[in-house]
Design an enzyme around this catalytic site. Structure first.
Site, PDB file in Angstrom:
ATOM      1  N   LYS A  69       0.803  -1.233   0.000  1.00 16.09           N
ATOM      2  CA  LYS A  69       0.000   0.000   0.000  1.00 16.09           C
ATOM      3  C   LYS A  69       0.838   1.287   0.000  1.00 16.09           C
ATOM      4  CE  LYS A  69      -4.243  -1.770   2.086  1.00 16.09           C
ATOM      5  NZ  LYS A  69      -5.268  -1.593   3.108  1.00 16.09           N
ATOM      6  N   ASP A 105      -9.978   3.108   1.953  1.00 22.35           N
ATOM      7  CA  ASP A 105     -10.105   2.577   3.327  1.00 22.35           C
ATOM      8  C   ASP A 105     -10.585   3.673   4.280  1.00 22.35           C
ATOM      9  OD1 ASP A 105      -9.135  -0.017   2.825  1.00 22.35           O
ATOM     10  OD2 ASP A 105      -7.051   0.630   3.027  1.00 22.35           O
TER      11      ASP A 105
END
Ligand code: ATR
Length: 273
Positions: A69, A105
């Protein structure tokens, strides 16, 4: 579904990804929306090679998970402002050869919280200092939430607290939790070690809203204890569904079929046991 020469390809890249429910979720969304598209899991440590392959093969979109990420950021052509501030990308759009990174997210966690409670002006204790804690911390700060970070390892906890301009407390010193919101972001309590709980049961106060981002099991031991103490609880399924739904919207421009994807994920989680 018929796979043919027009089928568009999407996927998730990570290491490992064999437990990911993203293929279940996104394929349910494609199918429900009548799209000629398929979503696969790509397990690789080679994120650079993956991006080259994405461009070369015209893969339309990719979810990015652990451990890529942060590492993916300098490899992209463009990174959305929020993802840049957080320092993590979980979604890539291939816009005619330009790879653009986003973070879904953070808004997903905020949405899951705001479905149950008002957050702005509240105090929030975030347990954990990894990627998820970072994403949630940044978006809550932007919403005017007063944060505190609690973590097992001081260096990591202090580092995140410094980036957020907030206080840090060592996890083992958490005897009483005096906070409006508590967000649990560590893997403690996750299946199969679901008897574990990150804090001592007596630490919680009745007025605290408790969110655990774990979705397997739906109700972690922390949430069971919180419910027994009269707290409002939020499980991790909402955040997981919303982060994937937002990815679907970014890739297709369509309204995500939330009910169908929730059904598919719940069914997969139930049948896996
Ligand atoms: P993610 O990106 O999903 O947030 P991560 O970056 O690996 O995952 O972060 C995991 C978090 O869970 C960290 O805050 C980690 O604490 P440390 O910084 O001390 O490693 C925390 N964590 C993991 N296992 C833990 C455990 N058994 N007890 C307490 N905290 C734990």
């Amino acid at each position: 579904m018929i796979i043919n020469q027009h089928t568009e390809l999407f996927g998730v890249v990570g290491y490992p990804v064999n437990h990911s429910l993203s293929p279940t979720m996104q394929n349910a969304a494609f199918s429900e929306s009548g799209l000629n598209a398929v979503y696969l899991a790509f397990e690789t440590r080679d994120i650079g090679g993956c991006l080259k392959g994405m461009k070369a093969l015209g893969i339309r979109g990719m979810s990015v998970t652990i451990p890529h990420k942060s590492a993916v950021i300098p490899l992209l052509d463009e990174v959305d402002g929020l993802a840049k501030r957080i320092g993590a990308v979980n979604t890539i759009i291939n816009d005619e050869g330009r790879l653009i990174g986003y973070n879904t997210d953070a808004p997903a966690a905020l949405k899951a919280l705001e479905e149950s409670t008002e957050v702005s002006g509240k105090t929030c204790l975030i347990i954990g200092a990894g990627g998820a804690a970072r994403a949630i911390g940044f978006i809550l700060r932007e919403r005017g939430v007063h944060l505190t970070i609690a973590n097992r390892t001081a260096a990591r906890g202090e580092d995140l607290a410094n980036s957020l301009g907030c206080a840090y407390v060592p996890l083992k010193e958490l005897e009483v939790v005096e906070t409006d919101l508590l967000v649990q972001t560590t893997p403690v309590g996750m299946y199969p070690k679901d008897e574990q709980c990150i804090i001592s049961p007596g630490a919680l106060k009745e007025r605290t809203v408790v969110m655990d981002i774990i979705y397997n099991p739906f109700e972690t031991r922390l949430l069971r204890i919180a419910t027994a103490r009269g707290c409002l609880t939020i499980n991790g399924l909402g955040m997981f569904i919303h982060q994937g739904a937002e990815q679907f919207r970014l890739w297709t421009g369509l309204k995500p079929p939330i009910a169908a994807i929730t059904r598919a994920v719940e069914m997969a989680l139930t049948s896996a046991k």
